[in-house]
Design an enzyme around this catalytic site. Structure first.
Site, short mmCIF file in Angstrom:
data_model
loop_
_atom_site.label_atom_id
_atom_site.label_comp_id
_atom_site.label_asym_id
_atom_site.label_seq_id
_atom_site.Cartn_x
_atom_site.Cartn_y
_atom_site.Cartn_z
N CYS A 79 -49.03 -66.39 81.89
CA CYS A 79 -48.85 -67.34 80.77
C CYS A 79 -48.85 -68.80 81.19
O CYS A 79 -49.21 -69.67 80.41
CB CYS A 79 -47.61 -67.00 79.96
SG CYS A 79 -46.08 -67.00 80.90
N LYS A 109 -37.55 -56.63 79.12
CA LYS A 109 -37.65 -58.04 78.79
C LYS A 109 -37.86 -58.16 77.29
O LYS A 109 -38.83 -57.65 76.74
CB LYS A 109 -38.82 -58.68 79.55
CG LYS A 109 -39.05 -60.13 79.19
CD LYS A 109 -40.08 -60.78 80.09
CE LYS A 109 -40.40 -62.19 79.65
NZ LYS A 109 -41.36 -62.84 80.53
N ARG A 161 -40.12 -72.59 78.45
CA ARG A 161 -41.52 -72.85 78.08
C ARG A 161 -41.83 -74.32 78.23
O ARG A 161 -42.96 -74.71 78.51
CB ARG A 161 -41.79 -72.29 76.69
CG ARG A 161 -41.72 -70.76 76.77
CD ARG A 161 -41.84 -70.04 75.47
NE ARG A 161 -41.67 -68.60 75.73
CZ ARG A 161 -41.68 -67.67 74.80
NH1 ARG A 161 -41.84 -68.00 73.54
NH2 ARG A 161 -41.52 -66.41 75.12
N ARG A 217 -44.88 -63.60 71.32
CA ARG A 217 -45.04 -62.53 72.31
C ARG A 217 -44.49 -61.20 71.83
O ARG A 217 -44.20 -60.32 72.63
CB ARG A 217 -44.32 -62.94 73.60
CG ARG A 217 -44.78 -64.26 74.19
CD ARG A 217 -44.53 -64.25 75.68
NE ARG A 217 -44.30 -65.54 76.27
CZ ARG A 217 -45.24 -66.44 76.53
NH1 ARG A 217 -46.49 -66.21 76.18
NH2 ARG A 217 -44.92 -67.58 77.11
N GLU A 276 -38.53 -47.98 78.81
CA GLU A 276 -39.26 -49.00 79.57
C GLU A 276 -38.88 -48.95 81.05
O GLU A 276 -39.73 -48.98 81.94
CB GLU A 276 -38.90 -50.40 79.04
CG GLU A 276 -39.82 -50.93 77.96
CD GLU A 276 -41.17 -51.37 78.51
OE1 GLU A 276 -41.37 -51.33 79.74
OE2 GLU A 276 -42.03 -51.75 77.71
N LYS A 319 -33.55 -58.91 80.84
CA LYS A 319 -33.71 -60.32 80.52
C LYS A 319 -33.85 -60.50 79.03
O LYS A 319 -34.65 -59.77 78.43
CB LYS A 319 -34.97 -60.83 81.23
CG LYS A 319 -35.32 -62.26 80.92
CD LYS A 319 -36.64 -62.61 81.53
CE LYS A 319 -37.01 -64.00 81.06
NZ LYS A 319 -38.37 -64.33 81.35
C1 PBG Z 1 -43.16 -65.74 82.18
C2 PBG Z 1 -41.70 -65.95 82.16
C3 PBG Z 1 -40.90 -66.48 81.14
C4 PBG Z 1 -39.61 -66.56 81.66
C5 PBG Z 1 -39.66 -66.07 82.95
N1 PBG Z 1 -40.95 -65.70 83.23
C6 PBG Z 1 -41.25 -66.96 79.81
C7 PBG Z 1 -41.56 -66.03 78.72
O1 PBG Z 1 -41.70 -64.83 78.87
O2 PBG Z 1 -41.74 -66.52 77.61
C8 PBG Z 1 -38.41 -67.10 80.93
C9 PBG Z 1 -37.32 -67.61 81.81
C10 PBG Z 1 -36.29 -68.43 81.13
O3 PBG Z 1 -36.24 -68.61 79.90
O4 PBG Z 1 -35.44 -68.92 81.88
N2 PBG Z 1 -43.63 -64.71 81.39
#
Ligand code: PBG
Length: 326
Positions: free
Chosen positions: A119, A199, A209, A221, A237, A252
């Protein structure tokens, strides 16, 4: 009053630490580090007070600063010099993460984990190859299977640069298996995978972001990240990632998902990681700035709760500030 049971007996100063069940140690923490190929000086991240993007030239120095606080591991995120449709700078041998990892491993003893996702590298900001018409049809987003190969290439390029561990975060079905196969095929059988296994599609990623410039240009997403209401799905998962060879299982965000951390802890034997995400960091800072919360105390209590819920390690932007007090 004749009370047999008085739990307060064990809360006095001398005995309190002896019966304490959970401890937070600097070695439990992983500090995220943002390396930005588009800048030649440190850029403060507005929505995450105290956090910065560093230029490549300062990547090793930044990690050395983290190490001085007692934190031994870092997670590297890259902001590439350019983006394209497929995110090709993610697996470029001279890409920002690859360069940064080379310098960090040369100049420090840090344990280096890399975030594996597309991303930050795609011009549309999604975590993989887009479906045709994704822009006009909100039910479409990324092509799962076509993305797998790119993730595997990215992970291998990180390992070639010297990464100690890779952490895929794209929520692509089969990503752990594809990366394991890629790593093994390239001779990196000993590089472990920490999977962002559960996640969630979370509003708490907002400040990140900003930090890593990875907001989707359209849509969201929710077709690949998990529904915040789902708990049983997290177990499915995680089980898939375990089957595919994940070494460490991450949940997460952390704070709003401690029930998930706790279930994953009790259902699986693998080490469990909790990602204390950007929004969790930003909200405590915002409240502290207003004088409404004691920042250090609230941060410490949050991380302690993650450990109590069952996390073995915590990825957190508070790592550097808290470690010296532990
Ligand atoms: C990449 C990623 C993200 C985060 C970690 N790796 C962003 C997302 O999935 O939107 C978020 C980390 C954070 O908010 O501290 N995919």
């Amino acid at each position: 009053m004749d009370l047999t049971h008085r739990p307060r007996r064990l809360r006095r100063d001398g005995i309190r630490p002896l019966v304490s069940e959970t401890a937070l140690r600097a070695q439990d923490l992983v500090a995220p580090v943002f390396v930005d190929a588009t800048t030649d000086e440190r850029v403060p991240i507005g929505s995450m007070p105290g956090q910065v993007r560093v230029p490549l030239d300062e990547a090793a120095e930044r990690v050395a600063e983290v190490r001085q606080t007692g934190v031994e591991a870092v997670m590297v995120f890259g902001i590439p010099e350019s983006k394209d449709e497929r995110g090709s700078r993610a697996w470029a041998p001279d890409g920002v993460v690859q360069e940064a990892v080379r310098r960090i491993t040369e100049e420090t003893d840090a344990y280096v984990i890399t975030d594996v996702c597309l991303c930050e590298y795609t011009d549309h900001g999604h975590c993989g190859v887009l479906e045709p018409n994704a822009e006009s049809d909100p039910t479409l987003t990324v092509r799962n299977d076509e993305t797998l190969d790119l993730l595997a290439k990215t992970a291998v390029s990180h390992a070639e640069a010297g990464a100690d561990m890779v952490a895929p975060s794209s929520m692509t079905d089969g990503m752990v298996g594809a990366i394991r196969e890629g790593l093994d095929g390239a001779g990196f059988e000993d590089v472990p995978i920490m999977s962002y296994a559960a996640k969630y599609e979370s509003a708490f990623y907002g400040p990140f972001r900003d930090a890593a410039d990875g907001a989707p240009a359209f849509g969201d997403r929710r077709h690949y990240q998990m529904d915040p209401g789902n708990d049983r799905e997290a177990l499915r998962e995680v089980a898939l990632d375990v089957e595919q060879g994940a070494d460490v299982l991450m949940v997460k965000p952390a704070l709003a998902y401690l029930d998930v951390v706790s279930t994953v802890r009790s259902e699986f034997d693998h080490p469990v990681a909790a990602y204390n995400v950007s929004g969790e960091y930003a909200m405590l800072h915002a409240a502290a700035e207003k004088g409404w919360l004691d920042l250090d105390a609230a941060a410490h209590e949050s991380l302690l709760a993650m450990k109590r819920a069952g996390a073995d390690l915590i990825i957190t932007y508070f790592a550097e500030d808290l470690a010296p007090q532990l």
